[in-house]
Design a protein around this motif. Structure first.
Motif, PDB file in Angstrom:
ATOM      1  N   VAL A  44     -51.311 -17.554 -43.188  1.00  7.22           N
ATOM      2  CA  VAL A  44     -51.573 -18.532 -42.131  1.00  7.22           C
ATOM      3  C   VAL A  44     -52.761 -19.377 -42.572  1.00  7.22           C
ATOM      4  O   VAL A  44     -53.800 -18.844 -42.950  1.00  7.22           O
ATOM      5  CB  VAL A  44     -51.838 -17.850 -40.767  1.00  7.22           C
ATOM      6  CG1 VAL A  44     -50.569 -17.230 -40.223  1.00  7.22           C
ATOM      7  CG2 VAL A  44     -52.922 -16.789 -40.860  1.00  7.22           C
ATOM      8  N   VAL A  45     -52.589 -20.697 -42.542  1.00  7.88           N
ATOM      9  CA  VAL A  45     -53.610 -21.599 -43.054  1.00  7.88           C
ATOM     10  C   VAL A  45     -54.480 -22.087 -41.894  1.00  7.88           C
ATOM     11  O   VAL A  45     -53.971 -22.528 -40.866  1.00  7.88           O
ATOM     12  CB  VAL A  45     -52.975 -22.760 -43.846  1.00  7.88           C
ATOM     13  CG1 VAL A  45     -52.027 -23.589 -42.995  1.00  7.88           C
ATOM     14  CG2 VAL A  45     -54.046 -23.635 -44.491  1.00  7.88           C
ATOM     15  N   GLU A  46     -55.798 -21.995 -42.072  1.00  3.32           N
ATOM     16  CA  GLU A  46     -56.740 -22.232 -40.980  1.00  3.32           C
ATOM     17  C   GLU A  46     -57.399 -23.605 -41.075  1.00  3.32           C
ATOM     18  O   GLU A  46     -57.832 -24.033 -42.145  1.00  3.32           O
ATOM     19  CB  GLU A  46     -57.833 -21.154 -40.998  1.00  3.32           C
ATOM     20  CG  GLU A  46     -58.877 -21.314 -39.899  1.00  3.32           C
ATOM     21  CD  GLU A  46     -59.968 -20.260 -39.955  1.00  3.32           C
ATOM     22  OE1 GLU A  46     -60.879 -20.319 -39.101  1.00  3.32           O
ATOM     23  OE2 GLU A  46     -59.912 -19.385 -40.836  1.00  3.32           O
ATOM     24  N   ASN A  47     -57.531 -24.258 -39.927  1.00  3.64           N
ATOM     25  CA  ASN A  47     -58.212 -25.544 -39.839  1.00  3.64           C
ATOM     26  C   ASN A  47     -59.730 -25.370 -39.945  1.00  3.64           C
ATOM     27  O   ASN A  47     -60.332 -24.600 -39.206  1.00  3.64           O
ATOM     28  CB  ASN A  47     -57.864 -26.254 -38.522  1.00  3.64           C
ATOM     29  CG  ASN A  47     -58.190 -25.420 -37.286  1.00  3.64           C
ATOM     30  OD1 ASN A  47     -57.610 -24.356 -37.061  1.00  3.64           O
ATOM     31  ND2 ASN A  47     -59.132 -25.906 -36.480  1.00  3.64           N
ATOM     32  N   VAL A  48     -60.311 -26.084 -40.892  1.00  2.16           N
ATOM     33  CA  VAL A  48     -61.768 -26.090 -41.074  1.00  2.16           C
ATOM     34  C   VAL A  48     -62.233 -27.526 -41.333  1.00  2.16           C
ATOM     35  O   VAL A  48     -63.121 -27.770 -42.153  1.00  2.16           O
ATOM     36  CB  VAL A  48     -62.218 -25.145 -42.224  1.00  2.16           C
ATOM     37  CG1 VAL A  48     -62.095 -23.698 -41.821  1.00  2.16           C
ATOM     38  CG2 VAL A  48     -61.427 -25.411 -43.502  1.00  2.16           C
ATOM     39  N   GLY A  49     -61.640 -28.468 -40.623  1.00  2.00           N
ATOM     40  CA  GLY A  49     -61.940 -29.878 -40.855  1.00  2.00           C
ATOM     41  C   GLY A  49     -63.342 -30.293 -40.481  1.00  2.00           C
ATOM     42  O   GLY A  49     -63.781 -31.389 -40.841  1.00  2.00           O
ATOM     43  N   HIS A  50     -64.064 -29.434 -39.762  1.00  2.00           N
ATOM     44  CA  HIS A  50     -65.456 -29.733 -39.427  1.00  2.00           C
ATOM     45  C   HIS A  50     -66.382 -29.457 -40.604  1.00  2.00           C
ATOM     46  O   HIS A  50     -67.565 -29.828 -40.562  1.00  2.00           O
ATOM     47  CB  HIS A  50     -65.897 -28.913 -38.221  1.00  2.00           C
ATOM     48  CG  HIS A  50     -65.921 -27.445 -38.474  1.00  2.00           C
ATOM     49  ND1 HIS A  50     -64.807 -26.733 -38.870  1.00  2.00           N
ATOM     50  CD2 HIS A  50     -66.931 -26.526 -38.394  1.00  2.00           C
ATOM     51  CE1 HIS A  50     -65.129 -25.460 -39.026  1.00  2.00           C
ATOM     52  NE2 HIS A  50     -66.409 -25.310 -38.739  1.00  2.00           N
ATOM     53  N   GLN A  51     -65.869 -28.808 -41.648  1.00  2.00           N
ATOM     54  CA  GLN A  51     -66.657 -28.495 -42.825  1.00  2.00           C
ATOM     55  C   GLN A  51     -66.442 -29.559 -43.906  1.00  2.00           C
ATOM     56  O   GLN A  51     -65.432 -30.263 -43.915  1.00  2.00           O
ATOM     57  CB  GLN A  51     -66.279 -27.115 -43.366  1.00  2.00           C
ATOM     58  CG  GLN A  51     -66.557 -25.990 -42.375  1.00  2.00           C
ATOM     59  CD  GLN A  51     -66.108 -24.636 -42.896  1.00  2.00           C
ATOM     60  OE1 GLN A  51     -65.606 -24.507 -44.007  1.00  2.00           O
ATOM     61  NE2 GLN A  51     -66.286 -23.602 -42.076  1.00  2.00           N
ATOM     62  N   ALA A  52     -67.378 -29.633 -44.836  1.00  2.21           N
ATOM     63  CA  ALA A  52     -67.359 -30.709 -45.820  1.00  2.21           C
ATOM     64  C   ALA A  52     -66.099 -30.719 -46.668  1.00  2.21           C
ATOM     65  O   ALA A  52     -65.621 -31.789 -47.069  1.00  2.21           O
ATOM     66  CB  ALA A  52     -68.590 -30.603 -46.728  1.00  2.21           C
ATOM     67  N   ARG A  53     -65.533 -29.570 -46.955  1.00  2.05           N
ATOM     68  CA  ARG A  53     -64.363 -29.507 -47.831  1.00  2.05           C
ATOM     69  C   ARG A  53     -63.074 -29.173 -47.096  1.00  2.05           C
ATOM     70  O   ARG A  53     -62.056 -28.880 -47.721  1.00  2.05           O
ATOM     71  CB  ARG A  53     -64.620 -28.492 -48.960  1.00  2.05           C
ATOM     72  CG  ARG A  53     -65.724 -28.965 -49.911  1.00  2.05           C
ATOM     73  CD  ARG A  53     -65.962 -27.988 -51.036  1.00  2.05           C
ATOM     74  NE  ARG A  53     -66.909 -28.548 -52.000  1.00  2.05           N
ATOM     75  CZ  ARG A  53     -67.358 -27.903 -53.080  1.00  2.05           C
ATOM     76  NH1 ARG A  53     -66.935 -26.664 -53.312  1.00  2.05           N
ATOM     77  NH2 ARG A  53     -68.210 -28.469 -53.897  1.00  2.05           N
ATOM     78  N   GLY A  54     -63.115 -29.224 -45.765  1.00  2.00           N
ATOM     79  CA  GLY A  54     -61.938 -28.895 -44.974  1.00  2.00           C
ATOM     80  C   GLY A  54     -61.043 -30.092 -44.744  1.00  2.00           C
ATOM     81  O   GLY A  54     -61.517 -31.213 -44.523  1.00  2.00           O
ATOM     82  N   LEU A  55     -59.739 -29.864 -44.790  1.00  2.00           N
ATOM     83  CA  LEU A  55     -58.786 -30.930 -44.494  1.00  2.00           C
ATOM     84  C   LEU A  55     -58.845 -31.297 -43.009  1.00  2.00           C
ATOM     85  O   LEU A  55     -58.953 -30.418 -42.154  1.00  2.00           O
ATOM     86  CB  LEU A  55     -57.369 -30.482 -44.836  1.00  2.00           C
ATOM     87  CG  LEU A  55     -57.018 -30.370 -46.314  1.00  2.00           C
ATOM     88  CD1 LEU A  55     -55.645 -29.716 -46.473  1.00  2.00           C
ATOM     89  CD2 LEU A  55     -57.018 -31.733 -46.977  1.00  2.00           C
TER      90      LEU A  55
END
Length: 248
Positions: free
Chosen positions: A131-142
């Motif tokens: 399961v792929v997790e959203n981390v768009g708030h981080q510098a390298r997150g999509l």
């Protein structure tokens, strides 16, 4: 719907906090719980003693995709090894941060999709759902929408981290993602946050509208991991009860 709790890389924390939860989500690899360096007997005994299943969180020190093909092969191979190990312990799911060296480089997004597909296949081979997790708030997150599109394109399930989505784009971000991609969500990370930067708080201590989450995920039948950074068991159980009250 099964509700579990994240335990970082600590079997000791698992032993202290997981009783009464359906599963423990354990961080593995690199600076976390390293299977090759660890005798797994205590982990197996701890899971058995509390009657919990296992989910794992794959390492996030390195990104999933770079512009260097040999690095990408090595990353996918390493994660495949961890997934194979997780499968031997009967892990249900493995969480992967959606990261790239440069998430705004649109030319590299197909590389991320290829990496994601390869890692998901390794999970299938091991009997573990990726399961792929959203981390768009981080510098390298999509960004949320990019992650959703790639997950749909590759047929990959999503770990929707409610607090991360709020940090990226508030309740509007939560609503837009779940409006479009709720059918992909198999696993949730639940915690509360405040816009000023406080995160992984007990549910109810922050600003997230969990009523909105419930409205957009009716009859959710996946897994829910309480990701509140505390060892206070009553607080963890209270957040679990609050999550259930919204989602069941």
């Amino acid at each position: 719907m099964d509700v579990g709790v994240t335990v970082g890389d600590s079997v000791e924390r698992l032993e202290a906090t997981v009783d009464g939860f359906a599963f423990a989500e354990l961080s593995i690899g690199e600076s976390s719980y390293v299977p090759a360096d660890t005798d797994d007997s205590r982990l197996r005994a701890a899971l058995e003693s509390v009657g919990a299943e296992l989910c794992v969180h794959l390492p996030f020190d390195q990104v999933v995709a770079t512009s260097v093909p040999r690095l990408n092969v090595a990353i996918a191979d390493y994660l495949a090894e961890l997934l194979d190990w997780a499968g031997t312990l009967g892990a249900r799911k493995a969480v992967l941060h959606a990261t790239m060296r440069n998430p705004h480089d649109t030319d590299q997004r197909p590389v991320f999709a290829d990496q994601l597909s390869a890692i998901a296949r390794a999970g299938d081979d091991a009997g573990v759902e990726l399961v792929v997790e959203n981390v768009g708030h981080q510098a390298r997150g999509l960004p949320l929408s990019v992650l959703g599109d790639i997950a749909r394109e590759t047929g990959t399930a999503v770990c929707f981290d409610v607090g991360h989505a709020y940090m990226e784009d508030g309740d509007d971000g939560i609503e837009r993602f779940l409006d479009e991609y709720a059918d992909l969500v198999s696993h949730l990370h639940v915690h509360d946050v405040r816009g000023r930067g406080d995160t992984h708080l007990p549910i109810g201590a922050g600003e997230v509208d969990y009523g909105l989450v419930a409205e957009l995920l009716p009859d959710f039948e996946g897994t829910v991991a309480v990701e509140v950074f505390t060892d206070d068991v009553p607080l963890l159980r209270d957040s679990a009860a609050r999550a259930r009250s919204h989602l069941e």
